[in-house]
Write a protein that holds these residues in place. Structure first.
Motif, short mmCIF file in Angstrom:
data_model
loop_
_atom_site.label_atom_id
_atom_site.label_comp_id
_atom_site.label_asym_id
_atom_site.label_seq_id
_atom_site.Cartn_x
_atom_site.Cartn_y
_atom_site.Cartn_z
N ASN A 203 54.72 -5.59 -67.98
CA ASN A 203 55.30 -4.68 -67.04
C ASN A 203 56.93 -4.79 -67.02
O ASN A 203 57.39 -5.83 -66.37
CB ASN A 203 54.68 -5.10 -65.56
N THR A 204 57.52 -3.96 -67.60
CA THR A 204 59.01 -4.22 -67.90
C THR A 204 59.72 -4.35 -66.51
O THR A 204 60.81 -4.93 -66.25
CB THR A 204 59.53 -3.21 -68.81
N GLU A 205 59.33 -3.52 -65.38
CA GLU A 205 60.10 -3.28 -64.40
C GLU A 205 59.66 -4.71 -63.43
O GLU A 205 60.88 -5.17 -62.90
CB GLU A 205 59.52 -2.40 -63.46
N LYS A 206 58.56 -5.25 -63.51
CA LYS A 206 58.52 -6.49 -62.74
C LYS A 206 59.29 -7.52 -63.62
O LYS A 206 59.72 -8.55 -62.82
CB LYS A 206 56.68 -6.84 -62.80
N VAL A 207 59.19 -7.67 -64.84
CA VAL A 207 60.13 -8.74 -65.48
C VAL A 207 61.46 -8.48 -65.25
O VAL A 207 62.52 -9.66 -64.97
CB VAL A 207 59.83 -8.27 -67.19
N ASP A 208 62.14 -7.27 -65.17
CA ASP A 208 63.43 -7.19 -64.81
C ASP A 208 63.82 -7.55 -63.19
O ASP A 208 64.59 -8.41 -63.14
CB ASP A 208 63.73 -5.52 -64.73
N ARG A 209 62.63 -7.44 -62.40
CA ARG A 209 62.79 -7.74 -60.93
C ARG A 209 62.99 -9.27 -60.78
O ARG A 209 63.68 -9.92 -60.20
CB ARG A 209 61.72 -7.08 -60.21
#
Length: 308
Positions: A203-209
């Motif tokens: 989950n790239t969005e979760k990793v970014d956050r």
């Protein structure tokens, strides 16, 4: 410049300034670690990074006042709780900012620069409205006061030794998280190839956050350490943001080792030169030296090879 000092005096001066440089190095490392994670891993130019540091400093100040007023018997250990609260507060604000603002600006570095610069001005005004325009200082526990006598002419402050030990522990913790943990492997996978990382279920969005939150949380810890060597004001963070970016770029984006080596080189050079000349001239000479090296090695001291 050195003619007025004996060999013994110069030795003592270099040792004392070297230790002062280590304290400055500690603040640079804690600030640059968070910024290197955000800038190096995510490509976001976070001009509000200094304000996340100052949030951590204000949280430490409020915790100190609370323990002084309501739990004086436990005041000697308040800093450890303050450091945790500073990490949580700055990290939570960072995750909120990433969700509201930053996630819409990925792959637009100039837009992130302008947006986070505006955010820094908003946070400065918020701090000025809530805490006042005057700088505030933190009361240190008794065991942090005083200095250690190394020789008759060399003394090192105890709080400086504590800040350096704290920096070592935080650096080792970040290194473990980024290179040994499952989440750290996910972060590095997203950096090297975002599309493929998403294809295998990350989950790239979760990793970014969480990456943005971690970087801002480390800045909060830097703010806690900052209260031991300086007073805290609404604009104090801007005094360190340029130097912190310089550390990250000089060391090589996304390189933990490069960040440490760069922070050590810049802090030691600046601290030593400040004794023999004005602070502004020391900064100018340090900047010229860094720019000269970057002209020969534009990728920084330690470049990370990533697949485009």
């Amino acid at each position: 410049m050195f003619g007025d000092y004996s060999i013994g005096d110069l030795g003592s001066i270099f040792v004392m300034q070297g230790f002062a440089g280590l304290i400055l190095f500690s603040v640079y490392v804690l600030m640059a670690l968070g910024l290197a994670i955000i800038f190096g891993q995510m490509g976001v130019i976070n001009m509000a990074h200094g304000e996340f540091m100052i949030l951590g400093a204000y949280v430490t100040w409020m915790t100190s006042n609370f323990f002084q007023s309501y739990l004086p018997s436990l005041f000697s250990g308040y800093f450890f709780l303050a450091m945790i609260l500073a990490f949580v507060a700055s990290g939570a604000l960072g995750m909120l900012v990433e969700w509201v603002l930053i996630r819409h600006l990925y792959k637009r570095p100039l837009d992130t620069l302008l947006a986070t610069w505006g955010l820094s001005l908003m946070l400065q005004q918020a701090y000025r409205s809530v805490f006042g325009a005057r700088e505030v200082g933190v009361e240190l526990p008794q065991w942090m006061l005083g200095s250690l006598h190394v020789t008759d002419s060399i003394e090192v402050p105890i709080n400086g030794v504590f800040v350096m030990c704290l920096t070592v522990l935080i650096t080792l913790g970040v290194a473990y998280v980024m290179y040994k943990s499952r989440w750290g492997r996910q972060v590095r996978a997203v950096v090297q190839n975002r599309i493929m990382a998403g294809a295998v279920g990350i989950n790239t969005e979760k990793v970014d956050r969480y990456t943005y939150g971690l970087g801002c949380g480390i800045a909060g810890i830097a703010g806690s350490a900052f209260t031991m060597i300086g007073s805290t004001g609404p604009t104090s963070g801007q005094l360190y943001i340029v130097d912190t970016f310089l550390v990250v770029v000089f060391g090589g984006a996304a390189s933990l080792l490069g960040t440490i080596a760069s922070a050590f080189s810049i802090s030691q050079t600046q601290s030593t030169l400040e004794f023999f000349m004005s602070g502004s001239m020391a900064k100018v000479l340090t900047l010229l030296a860094v720019v000269g090296i970057l002209m020969l090695r534009p990728q920084g001291l330690f470049a990370l090879k990533v697949r485009k």
